[in-house]
Design a protein around this motif. Structure first.
Motif, PDB file in Angstrom:
ATOM      1  N   SER A  94      -2.991   6.968  -0.185  1.00 23.09           N
ATOM      2  CA  SER A  94      -2.745   6.916   1.337  1.00 23.09           C
ATOM      3  C   SER A  94      -3.295   5.426   1.892  1.00 23.09           C
ATOM      4  N   TYR A  95      -2.952   5.065   3.116  1.00 19.74           N
ATOM      5  CA  TYR A  95      -3.269   3.910   3.526  1.00 19.74           C
ATOM      6  C   TYR A  95      -4.594   3.484   3.501  1.00 19.74           C
ATOM      7  N   PRO A  96      -5.528   4.364   3.828  1.00 18.88           N
ATOM      8  CA  PRO A  96      -7.119   4.083   3.790  1.00 18.88           C
ATOM      9  C   PRO A  96      -7.498   4.045   2.344  1.00 18.88           C
ATOM     10  N   ASP A  97      -6.889   4.677   1.458  1.00 22.96           N
ATOM     11  CA  ASP A  97      -7.271   4.203   0.138  1.00 22.96           C
ATOM     12  C   ASP A  97      -6.712   2.874  -0.328  1.00 22.96           C
ATOM     13  N   ILE A  98      -5.772   2.316   0.244  1.00 22.25           N
ATOM     14  CA  ILE A  98      -5.550   0.905   0.136  1.00 22.25           C
ATOM     15  C   ILE A  98      -6.728   0.007   0.772  1.00 22.25           C
ATOM     16  N   GLY A  99      -7.185   0.445   1.819  1.00 23.23           N
ATOM     17  CA  GLY A  99      -8.337  -0.222   2.558  1.00 23.23           C
ATOM     18  C   GLY A  99      -9.386  -0.031   1.565  1.00 23.23           C
ATOM     19  N   GLU A 100      -9.698   1.023   0.978  1.00 19.17           N
ATOM     20  CA  GLU A 100     -10.987   0.962   0.124  1.00 19.17           C
ATOM     21  C   GLU A 100     -10.777   0.039  -1.129  1.00 19.17           C
ATOM     22  N   VAL A 101      -9.936   0.188  -1.694  1.00 18.71           N
ATOM     23  CA  VAL A 101      -9.522  -0.649  -3.008  1.00 18.71           C
ATOM     24  C   VAL A 101      -9.760  -2.079  -2.376  1.00 18.71           C
ATOM     25  N   ALA A 102      -9.300  -2.454  -1.622  1.00 22.50           N
ATOM     26  CA  ALA A 102      -9.468  -3.910  -1.022  1.00 22.50           C
ATOM     27  C   ALA A 102     -10.901  -4.162  -0.486  1.00 22.50           C
ATOM     28  N   PHE A 103     -11.104  -3.433   0.380  1.00 23.36           N
ATOM     29  CA  PHE A 103     -12.447  -3.931   1.112  1.00 23.36           C
ATOM     30  C   PHE A 103     -13.700  -2.911   0.993  1.00 23.36           C
ATOM     31  N   GLY A 104     -13.702  -1.917   0.386  1.00 25.49           N
ATOM     32  CA  GLY A 104     -14.610  -0.946   0.053  1.00 25.49           C
ATOM     33  C   GLY A 104     -14.581   0.138   1.261  1.00 25.49           C
ATOM     34  N   TYR A 105     -15.744   0.829   1.282  1.00 21.16           N
ATOM     35  CA  TYR A 105     -15.836   1.826   2.316  1.00 21.16           C
ATOM     36  C   TYR A 105     -15.664   1.275   3.695  1.00 21.16           C
ATOM     37  N   LYS A 106     -16.097   0.145   3.884  1.00 19.66           N
ATOM     38  CA  LYS A 106     -15.870  -0.072   5.386  1.00 19.66           C
ATOM     39  C   LYS A 106     -14.347  -0.641   5.690  1.00 19.66           C
ATOM     40  N   GLY A 107     -13.598  -0.998   4.348  1.00 21.31           N
ATOM     41  CA  GLY A 107     -12.248  -1.296   4.756  1.00 21.31           C
ATOM     42  C   GLY A 107     -11.404   0.045   4.990  1.00 21.31           C
ATOM     43  N   ARG A 108     -11.985   0.811   4.201  1.00 20.42           N
ATOM     44  CA  ARG A 108     -11.407   2.599   4.270  1.00 20.42           C
ATOM     45  C   ARG A 108     -11.583   3.066   5.904  1.00 20.42           C
ATOM     46  N   THR A 109     -12.890   3.040   6.249  1.00 21.13           N
ATOM     47  CA  THR A 109     -13.172   3.286   7.700  1.00 21.13           C
ATOM     48  C   THR A 109     -12.525   2.845   8.709  1.00 21.13           C
ATOM     49  N   VAL A 110     -12.332   1.504   8.686  1.00 19.94           N
ATOM     50  CA  VAL A 110     -11.624   0.759   9.704  1.00 19.94           C
ATOM     51  C   VAL A 110      -9.909   1.158   9.767  1.00 19.94           C
ATOM     52  N   ILE A 111      -9.435   1.034   8.358  1.00 19.04           N
ATOM     53  CA  ILE A 111      -7.872   1.365   8.277  1.00 19.04           C
ATOM     54  C   ILE A 111      -7.808   2.848   8.989  1.00 19.04           C
ATOM     55  N   ALA A 112      -8.499   3.907   8.378  1.00 18.19           N
ATOM     56  CA  ALA A 112      -8.335   4.996   8.580  1.00 18.19           C
ATOM     57  C   ALA A 112      -8.666   5.473  10.237  1.00 18.19           C
ATOM     58  N   ALA A 113      -9.452   4.548  10.875  1.00 17.81           N
ATOM     59  CA  ALA A 113      -9.768   4.662  12.399  1.00 17.81           C
ATOM     60  C   ALA A 113      -8.414   4.275  13.246  1.00 17.81           C
ATOM     61  N   PHE A 114      -7.841   3.420  12.631  1.00 16.67           N
ATOM     62  CA  PHE A 114      -6.865   2.727  12.984  1.00 16.67           C
ATOM     63  C   PHE A 114      -5.370   3.831  12.826  1.00 16.67           C
ATOM     64  N   ILE A 115      -5.028   4.021  11.888  1.00 16.12           N
ATOM     65  CA  ILE A 115      -3.908   4.642  11.483  1.00 16.12           C
ATOM     66  C   ILE A 115      -3.843   6.048  12.017  1.00 16.12           C
ATOM     67  N   TYR A 116      -5.043   6.931  12.026  1.00 19.00           N
ATOM     68  CA  TYR A 116      -5.237   8.158  12.452  1.00 19.00           C
ATOM     69  C   TYR A 116      -5.107   8.468  14.025  1.00 19.00           C
ATOM     70  N   ALA A 117      -5.905   7.202  14.507  1.00 16.13           N
ATOM     71  CA  ALA A 117      -5.649   6.995  16.256  1.00 16.13           C
ATOM     72  C   ALA A 117      -4.499   6.836  16.448  1.00 16.13           C
TER      73      ALA A 117
END
Length: 419
Positions: A94-117
């Motif tokens: 998923s998209y948040p997975d990409i954020g986690e691979v790139a920037f760790g847990y914070k990246g996953r959290t930020v992207i997940a918040a944007f995408i699901y909102a």
């Protein structure tokens, strides 16, 4: 030394690596075919923006078509960057997975918040669109539930949600492809109705329009950008395929087809009504003509074909987080809960329509232009060396930042003016 122990950690031995390859192979053998993924992608791209495309051209003039083509290439390229990230890390789903691979847990959290909102609010907007338009067609509609009388727009929001609900229970993207095919057909029917009004119903194609309208270019730019903001569902489409390496071809088919659809209806609408175009092409069509009624009903059908695809990434994230993927009854409950929550917001947010442009400018541009470039640069560090690819990415980041700031400013200004 710190070892990354999330679900993206690489296998520590050849045996586990072999097992992983077999597991991935078995998973994708049952995936969605090339053509079904194309239908899902085209349906995601050709959203409600098709109604405002003629208005966008009228705001920017004929030369703004150049911007449409430029935006097509930019958004195609950023979608391609997401695919490259997923190819480099096959376990990404998923998209948040990409954020986690790139920037760790914070990246996953930020992207997940944007995408699901973003996806959630667009789903709410689809229900509001249904309620508003149906209320205009049938102003005296009333609904009774358990002795409670529900009138007007709210009753249509509930009815629309009840009709949409069964489509959300289709967990397979292959099954959703049939719903998406209906969305593509709906777009073609809408174009046919507009052409019929111009050619047969006497409106004609006599307006020449303007070559360029500098004052309206920012508005045209914002609308073009919004029409291609479907990157939130791209990783889900990639992961659903039986052969993920074919997704680059899927992107070509989707973006070319979508641009043709947008281009045709823009030319038809602008040559028919010129600078007198309203924000939605259906509002310009003569109200008493049969072709106009078909166009309006077609517009009302369109959200039914898109809602399920929009909320699928949200449902998948919830199911993966709580390991509910194999329990069908729980999956239905998850999707039903999402639908109910969007209904509640659609019923009790009367000013939602005024802030939708702000959400689109802020969330959509960030998800479709900025995040793909930043994640790709972080995952593929070799790209940071000065070269043509790095220059292209920097230009896209600058364009995305400009559109985001300008679109947010104009949206806030419009909200303030309507208070």
């Amino acid at each position: 030394m710190y070892v990354w122990t999330t679900k993206f950690a690489l296998p520590q031995n050849m045996e586990s690596q072999s097992q992983l390859q077999v597991s991935n192979s078995e998973q994708h053998q049952k995936g969605t075919t090339f053509f079904k993924t194309c239908f899902n992608g085209i349906n995601s791209l050709t959203g409600i923006g098709i109604l405002s495309m003629p208005y966008a051209v009228s705001q920017g003039g004929w030369l703004s078509f150049i911007l449409l083509l430029v935006f097509t290439m930019i958004f195609w390229y950023t979608a391609l960057l997401l695919q490259r990230c997923m190819i480099k890390h096959p376990l990404i789903k998923s998209y948040p997975d990409i954020g986690e691979v790139a920037f760790g847990y914070k990246g996953r959290t930020v992207i997940a918040a944007f995408i699901y909102a973003e996806l959630f609010l667009i789903a709410v907007e689809l229900l509001i669109l249904e309620g508003d338009n149906l209320a205009k067609l049938f102003p005296n509609m009333n609904l009774k539930l358990g002795g409670v009388r529900i009138e007007g727009r709210k009753s249509f929001v509930l009815l629309a949600a009840l009709i949409i609900l069964p489509t959300t229970w289709l967990r397979s993207m292959g099954a959703l492809a049939y719903v998406s095919f209906g969305g593509v057909v709906v777009s073609i029917i809408l174009i046919g109705c507009v052409a019929w009004v111009g050619e047969v119903d006497g409106v004609g194609f006599h307006e020449r329009g303007q070559l360029v309208n500098w004052e309206g270019l920012p508005t045209a730019m914002s609308l073009y950008a919004f029409c291609y903001c479907a990157h939130a569902v791209m990783p889900t489409l990639i992961n659903s395929m039986n052969d993920r390496s074919q997704f680059s071809k899927v992107l070509v088919v989707c973006f070319v087809t979508t641009t043709m659809i947008y281009g045709v209806i823009a030319v038809l609408g602008y040559t028919m009504f010129g600078d007198y175009l309203m924000s939605q092409i259906t509002l310009n069509l003569p109200s008493k003509k049969l072709s106009t009624k078909i166009a309006i009903y077609t517009t009302l059908i369109n959200p039914f074909t898109k809602y399920a695809v929009l909320i699928t990434p949200i449902a998948n994230a919830i199911e993966d987080r709580w390991l509910l993927c194999k329990r069908k009854s729980i999956a239905i409950l998850v999707r039903t809960t999402i639908v109910v929550s969007t209904v509640v917001m659609a019923l009790f947010m009367p000013f939602f329509g005024y802030i939708m442009e702000l959400i689109g400018a802020f969330f959509s541009v960030t998800m479709s232009l900025l995040f793909p470039c930043l994640c790709y640069l972080q995952i593929n560090k070799s790209v940071r060396q000065l070269g043509s690819e790095l220059i292209i990415i920097i230009v896209i980041l600058l364009i995305g930042t400009f559109i985001g700031i300008m679109g947010t400013y104009l949206s806030v200004k419009n909200i303030v003016n309507h208070l």
